[in-house]
Each structure stands twice: as structure tokens, then as C-alpha cells.
Motif scaffolding. Structure first.
Motif, PDB file in Angstrom:
ATOM      1  N   SER A 139     -35.258 -41.255  -0.633  1.00  0.00           N
ATOM      2  CA  SER A 139     -35.161 -42.637  -1.441  1.00  0.00           C
ATOM      3  C   SER A 139     -36.369 -42.977  -3.086  1.00  0.00           C
ATOM      4  N   CYS A 140     -36.069 -43.644  -3.960  1.00  0.00           N
ATOM      5  CA  CYS A 140     -36.595 -44.378  -4.574  1.00  0.00           C
ATOM      6  C   CYS A 140     -37.554 -43.847  -4.491  1.00  0.00           C
ATOM      7  N   ASN A 141     -37.898 -45.082  -3.429  1.00  0.00           N
ATOM      8  CA  ASN A 141     -39.765 -45.973  -3.010  1.00  0.00           C
ATOM      9  C   ASN A 141     -40.164 -44.608  -2.558  1.00  0.00           C
ATOM     10  N   HIS A 220     -38.415 -50.930  -9.589  1.00  0.00           N
ATOM     11  CA  HIS A 220     -39.251 -51.184  -7.947  1.00  0.00           C
ATOM     12  C   HIS A 220     -41.104 -51.366  -9.066  1.00  0.00           C
ATOM     13  N   MET A 221     -40.979 -52.216  -8.036  1.00  0.00           N
ATOM     14  CA  MET A 221     -43.063 -52.660  -8.446  1.00  0.00           C
ATOM     15  C   MET A 221     -43.797 -52.593  -7.317  1.00  0.00           C
ATOM     16  N   HIS A 222     -44.918 -51.518  -7.645  1.00  0.00           N
ATOM     17  CA  HIS A 222     -45.546 -51.294  -6.144  1.00  0.00           C
ATOM     18  C   HIS A 222     -47.192 -51.459  -6.189  1.00  0.00           C
ATOM     19  N   GLU A 278     -39.848 -39.756 -13.897  1.00  0.00           N
ATOM     20  CA  GLU A 278     -41.663 -40.664 -13.307  1.00  0.00           C
ATOM     21  C   GLU A 278     -41.647 -41.008 -13.086  1.00  0.00           C
ATOM     22  N   ASN A 279     -42.734 -41.393 -12.016  1.00  0.00           N
ATOM     23  CA  ASN A 279     -43.418 -43.203 -11.503  1.00  0.00           C
ATOM     24  C   ASN A 279     -44.426 -43.672 -12.989  1.00  0.00           C
ATOM     25  N   CYS A 280     -44.312 -44.564 -12.835  1.00  0.00           N
ATOM     26  CA  CYS A 280     -45.291 -45.441 -14.305  1.00  0.00           C
ATOM     27  C   CYS A 280     -45.850 -46.192 -13.746  1.00  0.00           C
ATOM     28  N   LEU A 281     -47.257 -45.700 -13.790  1.00  0.00           N
ATOM     29  CA  LEU A 281     -48.467 -46.008 -12.980  1.00  0.00           C
ATOM     30  C   LEU A 281     -48.994 -46.862 -14.477  1.00  0.00           C
ATOM     31  N   GLN A 297     -47.161 -49.837  -9.678  1.00  0.00           N
ATOM     32  CA  GLN A 297     -46.635 -48.141 -10.222  1.00  0.00           C
ATOM     33  C   GLN A 297     -45.197 -48.787 -10.766  1.00  0.00           C
ATOM     34  N   GLY A 298     -44.826 -48.713 -11.060  1.00  0.00           N
ATOM     35  CA  GLY A 298     -43.130 -48.857 -11.635  1.00  0.00           C
ATOM     36  C   GLY A 298     -41.848 -47.582 -11.124  1.00  0.00           C
ATOM     37  N   ILE A 299     -40.778 -47.629 -10.759  1.00  0.00           N
ATOM     38  CA  ILE A 299     -40.388 -47.282  -9.963  1.00  0.00           C
ATOM     39  C   ILE A 299     -38.594 -47.159 -10.312  1.00  0.00           C
ATOM     40  N   HIS A 300     -38.328 -46.228 -11.426  1.00  0.00           N
ATOM     41  CA  HIS A 300     -36.821 -46.821 -11.739  1.00  0.00           C
ATOM     42  C   HIS A 300     -36.332 -45.948 -10.028  1.00  0.00           C
TER      43      HIS A 300
END
Ligand code: NAD
Length: 337
Positions: A139-141, A220-222, A278-281, A297-300
Motif C-alpha cells: 500500500s501507499c502507507n 497522508h501524514m506520518h 516521492e515520500n515528502c519529508l 513525512q507526507g505520502i501522496h
């Protein structure tokens, strides 16, 4: 040239089709759909041969004036590999079709891990999928977490991962999803299912995850805490991550404060559909305290799995090794902000 079939042309499938078309070593043989909706129209406009996923619905396409190249069986029979991007659970129903024609198949993160031989993340376990018949692109996450965990494990060793996932309620086109005015513990049980999913990539990893859902559609935001096996300086981790093409370290000077500005940046940069592969950290969030590492990190969700599908095609067909495949995919798509 690998001939690639895409069964299920929605959020993920249409992006994978475009990405495959951009690769120097593969072609889209066709895409299969159940309904003659707007995505079917754009598939035809883009010149993708359109196949009927469900035989009884073929006439609906004719009524809509959309030409069908044939039934999905013909597409699967001809293809070197099929990417199944149907909704969760449908991939499992389609497995028998792929087996019947002996066509290697990729499934998406909505399917159960036990459906397949291998769960896949290009950076973490590409080799496990070489020549496999049934592979699940996680999955995306899980993709987003794996891309961070892999270099940390290799460089410092990982004792324990704790992650809180603040998840978008639905994709922008999903008008039936929510919440629209709430913050939900979701799933309310702890740990969430995401940790075990990451363990399908790293079987010996100690990871606990907590999930929430919020009224947002963009990303999403992790919030991540990883206890490493040695003391580490934050600047060292930033340097380590700077070498990872699928980790975008958002510089402070860019003044990007959240998912909204990130998506705006992607659109301004000319990214198709405003995608962020890309993961956006946030570089400023990368912090350490002894052996503990932290970051946001933001995940599209709609696009981070797209390059992973492209790499998984090369893995199952034995067309390239991990390094070569990732480099080819990155260059063809323009990955690396
Ligand atoms: P989607 O609903 O946007 O697209 C699925 C497409 O498959 C639709 O066009 C639908 O009409 C079509 N379809 C339905 N039944 C079919 C069938 N029997 N045969 C062929 N096509 C059929 O879904 P999506 O968001 O692209 O999700 C697809 C998979 O990717 C799921 O496993 C999902 O969990 C996973 N995934 C989704 C996201 C996301 O954020 N959207 C992120 C990562 C992974």
C-alpha cells in the motif's frame, strides 16, 4: 519490449499505464475496464486499447460509442505481465484468470499478503520478486514507511519503529468517503494493521503503528519515531536520505508548510495530475535524541506506488536488477525533486 496489461483503470491503474508508457523497455498492450466512464474516454483519447473486464457489460461501451478491443482474457493471454489495479478484493478473484493464461501478475496493497508469493517494495526487497508469478505492491502507507526504514536499517540497524499515520479520509474523487467533520481513531484498535503490513517487507522488524482518519483528501501524514541501534546525529540522517531518490527532503527555504502547498508545488513543477511519487519529508523535522530518530513525512496516496509497480514489472520479468530498474524508472518519470 515488455508488453504490459493493466486490469482496472482507476486511480492507480491509469497512473501506472502512463508511467509504463514512459519507460524505454515496456509498452502498454491495453487496459481493461468495467464501465464506460470518464476514465474509459481518456484511455481511448490516449490511444490505449480498451478491453472489457466483464463480458456482459461490453455492450455498454458500444452504447457509449467507445470501441472495445476485446475481452480481458485476450489481453491477459497476450501480455508478458498484468498489473491488476482493481478495487480491494477483486484482485484475488482475478488470480485464477492470470493463472489460466500463465501470465505473471502484480496486485495492489488492498489485497491480502497471503494471496501472493512476495510483497514488494523496490528499495527494500526487489530481489525477492525476481521471476515470481504473483507479487503484491504494498500500500501507499507501507511503501512510504519501507522507503525510510530500508536505509536506516542498512546504515544504523533498527531496534523499533513507532509510527502514527494521519490518513486522508478519501481520494479527491471519492465523494462517498469521509469523515467530513471529525477526527477518527482508525482503526481504533492498537496497533493498526499497517505495522504487520510493513513486516511483509521486513519480516524481522519490530514496528507498532497507530492510525487516524481526518477530513482531507490530498495526502497522508506520518509522524515517525525509529529507535536505532546506535547514537546518530540528525545531520548524518539528512545526508543519508539525500542519497535516496524517492525521498524528497523539503528544504526550509521552500516554505512548504503542509500537503496543500506540496500539491501546489507538484502542479507548478508540471507533475502529471500533481503527483508526488516521492515520500515528502520535512528536512527540519528530521531530529535525533540519542538513538531515537524522528520526522514528519507526507505520502501522496494516489501516486507513490506507481514507480514501485514499474519496478515490480522488471522484477517479475527478470528484465533488470534493483539498481538499474529504479534508475531507469526514476529517469523516465523525472523522479527526484
Ligand atoms: P479505483 O476504484 O480508483 O480503481 C479501480 C478500477 O477498477 C475502477 O476503474 C473500477 O471500475 C475497476 N474495476 C472494478 N472491478 C473490476 C474488475 N472486476 N475488473 C477490472 N476492473 C475493475 O481504486 P484504486 O484507488 O485505484 O485502488 C486499486 C487498488 O490499489 C486497491 O487494491 C487499493 O487498495 C490500492 N491502492 C489504492 C491507493 C489509493 O489511495 N487510491 C493507494 C495505494 C494502493
Amino acid at each position: 519490449m515488455q508488453q504490459v496489461a493493466i486490469n482496472g483503470y482507476g486511480t492507480i491503474g491509469k497512473r501506472v499505464a502512463d508511467a509504463v508508457r514512459q519507460q524505454p523497455d515496456m509498452e502498454v498492450l491495453g487496459v481493461a475496464k468495467t464501465r464506460p466512464n470518464f476514465e474509459a474516454e481518456t484511455a481511448i483519447d490516449k490511444g490505449f486499447p480498451l478491453y472489457a473486464a466483464v463480458e456482459e457489460r461490453e455492450e455498454l461501451f458500444a452504447e457509449a460509442g467507445l470501441e472495445i478491443a476485446g475481452p480481458v482474457e485476450d489481453l491477459v493471454a497476450e501480455a508478458d505481465v498484468v498489473v491488476d489495479a482493481t478495487p480491494s478484493g477483486i484482485g484475488a478473484q482475478n488470480k485464477a484468470l492470470y493463472e489460466e493464461y500463465d501470465t505473471p501478475a502484480l496486485y495492489q496493497g488492498g489485497e491480502d499478503a497471503d494471496l501472493v508469493d512476495v510483497s514488494f517494495n523496490a528499495r527494500s526487497n526487489f530481489e525477492d520478486a525476481v521471476d515470481a508469478d504473483h507479487v503484491r505492491v504494498v500500500s501507499c502507507n507501507t511503501t512510504g514507511l519501507s522507503r525510510v526504514i530500508a536505509p536506516l536499517r542498512e546504515e544504523y540497524g533498527v531496534e523499533k519503529v513507532r509510527a502514527t499515520l494521519v490518513r486522508r479520509g478519501g481520494d479527491p474523487g471519492q465523494s462517498d468517503r469521509g469523515p467530513i467533520n471529525d477526527i477518527l481513531p482508525n482503526p481504533v484498535t492498537i496497533p493498526s494493521h499497517h505495522g504487520p503490513d510493513v513486516e511483509t517487507i521486513f519480516p524481522d522488524l519490530d514496528i507498532d503503528t497507530l492510525g487516524m482518519k481526518v477530513p482531507a483528501t490530498l495526502m497522508h501524514m506520518h509522524s515517525l519515531n525509529v529507535t536505532l541501534e546506535e547514537d546518530v546525529d540528525a545531520a548524518e540522517v539528512r545526508d543519508l536520505f539525500a542519497d535516496e531518490s524517492r525521498l524528497f527532503l523539503i528544504p526550509e527555504r521552500m516554505n512548504i508548510d503542509g500537503s496543500g502547498t506540496l500539491k501546489e508545488y507538484a502542479l507548478d513543477a508540471g507533475r502529471p495530475r500533481g503527483d508526488l511519487w516521492e515520500n515528502c519529508l520535512w528536512a527540519e523535522s528530521i531530529s535525533t535524541e540519542g538513538r531515537d530518530f524522528y520526522c514528519f513525512q507526507g505520502i501522496h496516496q494516489e501516486s507513490d506506488v506507481v514507480p514501485e509497480n514499474v519496478d515490480a514489472i522488471r522484477a517479475v520479468t527478470g528484465a533488470a536488477d534493483a539498481e538499474e530498474s529504479i534508475a531507469t524508472t526514476d529517469e523516465a518519470l523525472g523522479i527526484g525533486l
